[in-house]
Design an enzyme around this catalytic site. Sequence first.
Site, PDB file in Angstrom:
ATOM      1  N   SER A 120      -5.053 -13.653  -1.066  1.00 39.52           N
ATOM      2  CA  SER A 120      -4.356 -14.896  -1.477  1.00 39.52           C
ATOM      3  C   SER A 120      -3.133 -13.996  -2.053  1.00 39.52           C
ATOM      4  O   SER A 120      -2.208 -14.834  -2.461  1.00 39.52           O
ATOM      5  CB  SER A 120      -5.131 -15.527  -2.788  1.00 39.52           C
ATOM      6  OG  SER A 120      -6.191 -16.079  -2.269  1.00 39.52           O
ATOM      7  N   HIS A 141      -4.078 -16.446   6.114  1.00 33.75           N
ATOM      8  CA  HIS A 141      -4.390 -17.133   4.748  1.00 33.75           C
ATOM      9  C   HIS A 141      -5.027 -18.623   4.831  1.00 33.75           C
ATOM     10  O   HIS A 141      -3.935 -19.167   4.730  1.00 33.75           O
ATOM     11  CB  HIS A 141      -3.283 -16.828   3.679  1.00 33.75           C
ATOM     12  CG  HIS A 141      -3.707 -17.425   2.255  1.00 33.75           C
ATOM     13  ND1 HIS A 141      -2.722 -18.002   1.415  1.00 33.75           N
ATOM     14  CD2 HIS A 141      -4.786 -17.424   1.700  1.00 33.75           C
ATOM     15  CE1 HIS A 141      -3.280 -18.299   0.438  1.00 33.75           C
ATOM     16  NE2 HIS A 141      -4.604 -18.030   0.415  1.00 33.75           N
ATOM     17  N   GLU A 153      -1.555 -19.728   6.373  1.00 31.85           N
ATOM     18  CA  GLU A 153      -0.295 -19.150   6.367  1.00 31.85           C
ATOM     19  C   GLU A 153      -0.501 -17.689   7.415  1.00 31.85           C
ATOM     20  O   GLU A 153      -1.723 -17.062   7.125  1.00 31.85           O
ATOM     21  CB  GLU A 153       0.257 -18.602   4.997  1.00 31.85           C
ATOM     22  CG  GLU A 153       0.230 -19.513   4.353  1.00 31.85           C
ATOM     23  CD  GLU A 153       0.632 -19.582   2.521  1.00 31.85           C
ATOM     24  OE1 GLU A 153       1.502 -19.912   2.195  1.00 31.85           O
ATOM     25  OE2 GLU A 153      -0.242 -18.287   2.247  1.00 31.85           O
ATOM     26  N   ASN A 191       1.050 -19.871  -2.725  1.00 34.50           N
ATOM     27  CA  ASN A 191       0.631 -19.254  -4.102  1.00 34.50           C
ATOM     28  C   ASN A 191       2.146 -18.906  -4.827  1.00 34.50           C
ATOM     29  O   ASN A 191       1.940 -18.413  -6.186  1.00 34.50           O
ATOM     30  CB  ASN A 191      -0.395 -18.180  -3.921  1.00 34.50           C
ATOM     31  CG  ASN A 191      -1.744 -18.582  -3.901  1.00 34.50           C
ATOM     32  OD1 ASN A 191      -2.096 -19.562  -4.737  1.00 34.50           O
ATOM     33  ND2 ASN A 191      -2.413 -18.109  -3.235  1.00 34.50           N
TER      34      ASN A 191
HETATM   35  P1  NAI Z   1     -16.433 -15.084  -2.566  1.00 36.74           P
HETATM   36  O1  NAI Z   1     -16.879 -14.226  -3.739  1.00 36.74           O
HETATM   37  O2  NAI Z   1     -17.177 -16.649  -2.333  1.00 36.74           O
HETATM   38  O3  NAI Z   1     -17.031 -14.367  -1.264  1.00 36.74           O
HETATM   39  C1  NAI Z   1     -16.794 -12.847  -1.064  1.00 36.74           C
HETATM   40  C2  NAI Z   1     -17.877 -12.401  -0.507  1.00 36.74           C
HETATM   41  O4  NAI Z   1     -17.510 -11.110  -0.145  1.00 36.74           O
HETATM   42  C3  NAI Z   1     -19.376 -12.223  -1.306  1.00 36.74           C
HETATM   43  O5  NAI Z   1     -20.307 -12.713  -0.382  1.00 36.74           O
HETATM   44  C4  NAI Z   1     -19.468 -10.530  -1.261  1.00 36.74           C
HETATM   45  O6  NAI Z   1     -20.653 -10.491  -1.068  1.00 36.74           O
HETATM   46  C5  NAI Z   1     -18.634 -10.207  -0.199  1.00 36.74           C
HETATM   47  N1  NAI Z   1     -18.055  -8.706  -0.197  1.00 36.74           N
HETATM   48  C6  NAI Z   1     -17.417  -8.251  -1.270  1.00 36.74           C
HETATM   49  N2  NAI Z   1     -17.219  -6.947  -0.983  1.00 36.74           N
HETATM   50  C7  NAI Z   1     -17.312  -6.667   0.344  1.00 36.74           C
HETATM   51  C8  NAI Z   1     -17.173  -5.613   1.161  1.00 36.74           C
HETATM   52  N3  NAI Z   1     -16.735  -4.648   0.889  1.00 36.74           N
HETATM   53  N4  NAI Z   1     -17.778  -5.883   2.351  1.00 36.74           N
HETATM   54  C9  NAI Z   1     -18.254  -6.995   2.999  1.00 36.74           C
HETATM   55  N5  NAI Z   1     -18.433  -8.096   2.096  1.00 36.74           N
HETATM   56  C10 NAI Z   1     -18.011  -7.812   0.694  1.00 36.74           C
HETATM   57  O7  NAI Z   1     -15.038 -15.380  -2.410  1.00 36.74           O
HETATM   58  P2  NAI Z   1     -14.011 -16.097  -1.533  1.00 36.74           P
HETATM   59  O8  NAI Z   1     -13.842 -17.419  -2.353  1.00 36.74           O
HETATM   60  O9  NAI Z   1     -14.652 -16.692  -0.204  1.00 36.74           O
HETATM   61  O10 NAI Z   1     -12.762 -15.296  -1.174  1.00 36.74           O
HETATM   62  C11 NAI Z   1     -12.574 -14.314  -0.623  1.00 36.74           C
HETATM   63  C12 NAI Z   1     -11.197 -13.938  -0.189  1.00 36.74           C
HETATM   64  O11 NAI Z   1     -10.425 -14.892   0.070  1.00 36.74           O
HETATM   65  C13 NAI Z   1     -10.448 -13.290  -1.456  1.00 36.74           C
HETATM   66  O12 NAI Z   1      -9.618 -12.377  -1.092  1.00 36.74           O
HETATM   67  C14 NAI Z   1      -9.729 -14.424  -1.801  1.00 36.74           C
HETATM   68  O13 NAI Z   1      -8.568 -14.181  -2.539  1.00 36.74           O
HETATM   69  C15 NAI Z   1      -9.359 -15.268  -0.640  1.00 36.74           C
HETATM   70  N6  NAI Z   1      -9.103 -16.545  -1.052  1.00 36.74           N
HETATM   71  C16 NAI Z   1      -9.781 -17.356  -1.637  1.00 36.74           C
HETATM   72  C17 NAI Z   1      -9.628 -18.822  -1.857  1.00 36.74           C
HETATM   73  C18 NAI Z   1     -10.511 -19.861  -2.412  1.00 36.74           C
HETATM   74  O14 NAI Z   1     -10.012 -20.736  -2.803  1.00 36.74           O
HETATM   75  N7  NAI Z   1     -11.732 -19.319  -2.945  1.00 36.74           N
HETATM   76  C19 NAI Z   1      -8.606 -19.296  -1.082  1.00 36.74           C
HETATM   77  C20 NAI Z   1      -7.758 -18.462  -0.070  1.00 36.74           C
HETATM   78  C21 NAI Z   1      -7.811 -17.078  -0.077  1.00 36.74           C
END
Ligand code: NAI
Length: 293
Positions: A120, A141, A153, A191
């Site tokens: 993000s 994104h 995006e 963002n």
């Molecule tokens: P989340 O916390 O729900 O999921 C992240 C997952 O990644 C977890 O299951 C964790 O175990 C896993 N993980 C962490 N480090 C890892 C690694 N080195 N290798 C493999 N798996 C790993 O997070 P979410 O909300 O899904 O966000 C993920 C990404 O997407 C972030 O970069 C965030 O900024 C981006 N994002 C999030 C949005 C949101 O509204 N939640 C919207 C747009 C982008």
Amino acid sequence: MTEIQTIGVVGAGAMGRGIAQIAAQAGLRVRLYDTSADAVAAARESLRQTWEKLAQKGKLTTADAHAALERVESATALTDMSACQLVVEAIVERLDVKRDLFAALEGVVSEDCILASNTSSLSITAIAAACKHPRRVVGYHFFNPVALMKVVEVIDGLRSAPEVGDALAVLARRMGHTPVRAKDMPGFIVNHAGRGMNTEGLRVAQEAVATFAQVDAVMREQAGFRMGPFELLDLTALDVSHPVMESIYRQFFDEPRFRPSPITTVRLAGGLIGRKAGEGFYVYADGQKQVPA
Ligand code: NAI
């Protein structure tokens, strides 16, 4: 470029499972990997339930629902990504962790495999700097919830090859999404342009001009947004969105428009992070949102 048939998704949280959903629905094979095997199992179960509900509502045939689930394979190691033409990363929002992942992926995938980040707020150019072949690295994104927010995006880093972004734009349309091309600047488009609504909403609340619920109601009813800023923060959850706010603020050299609020710092420290914790700006009980007393 080789047509994308198999996509790897690294990170099986809210975003990874959403990306897996739209990809599998579009007929792509998906390999889903997470450092937590439980997260992969939970994501597959959540996808099964989602498709079951869609089939019950008549939006998908039962056969298509089964086929979609069949196309999502649980990966147990990063090496399971070797056959992918595209890997999308949706892991924790930390530059060092993402860079390590991209460097490791390069050791696994073929030379023409595209590596995309769902970040993000982090710079695509900075992530790509960890790679031997930075031309293959782009931002992809998506927004939460991925299946409903039909825009993505596509972000070109300074070294991204334009045809890589073109291929992801074509893929976005195959998955039913509208691609919007953006430059690699903090916050990209949404963002950057949209962050102001969050920070202003937080300032209004901080100055006690109105409550969280009042701000949300005005932005929904009067300004026409689907959600107000506090509803959106609760959906995203502060453990994800607070670091994003801080990162964008810092990357613009402390630009006041993007300054985060102590309201989110305190709430994050207290665990009132949003829907997934059962309490954020609102309280969530039995799937219902309530204004705290
Ligand atoms: P989340 O916390 O729900 O999921 C992240 C997952 O990644 C977890 O299951 C964790 O175990 C896993 N993980 C962490 N480090 C890892 C690694 N080195 N290798 C493999 N798996 C790993 O997070 P979410 O909300 O899904 O966000 C993920 C990404 O997407 C972030 O970069 C965030 O900024 C981006 N994002 C999030 C949005 C949101 O509204 N939640 C919207 C747009 C982008």
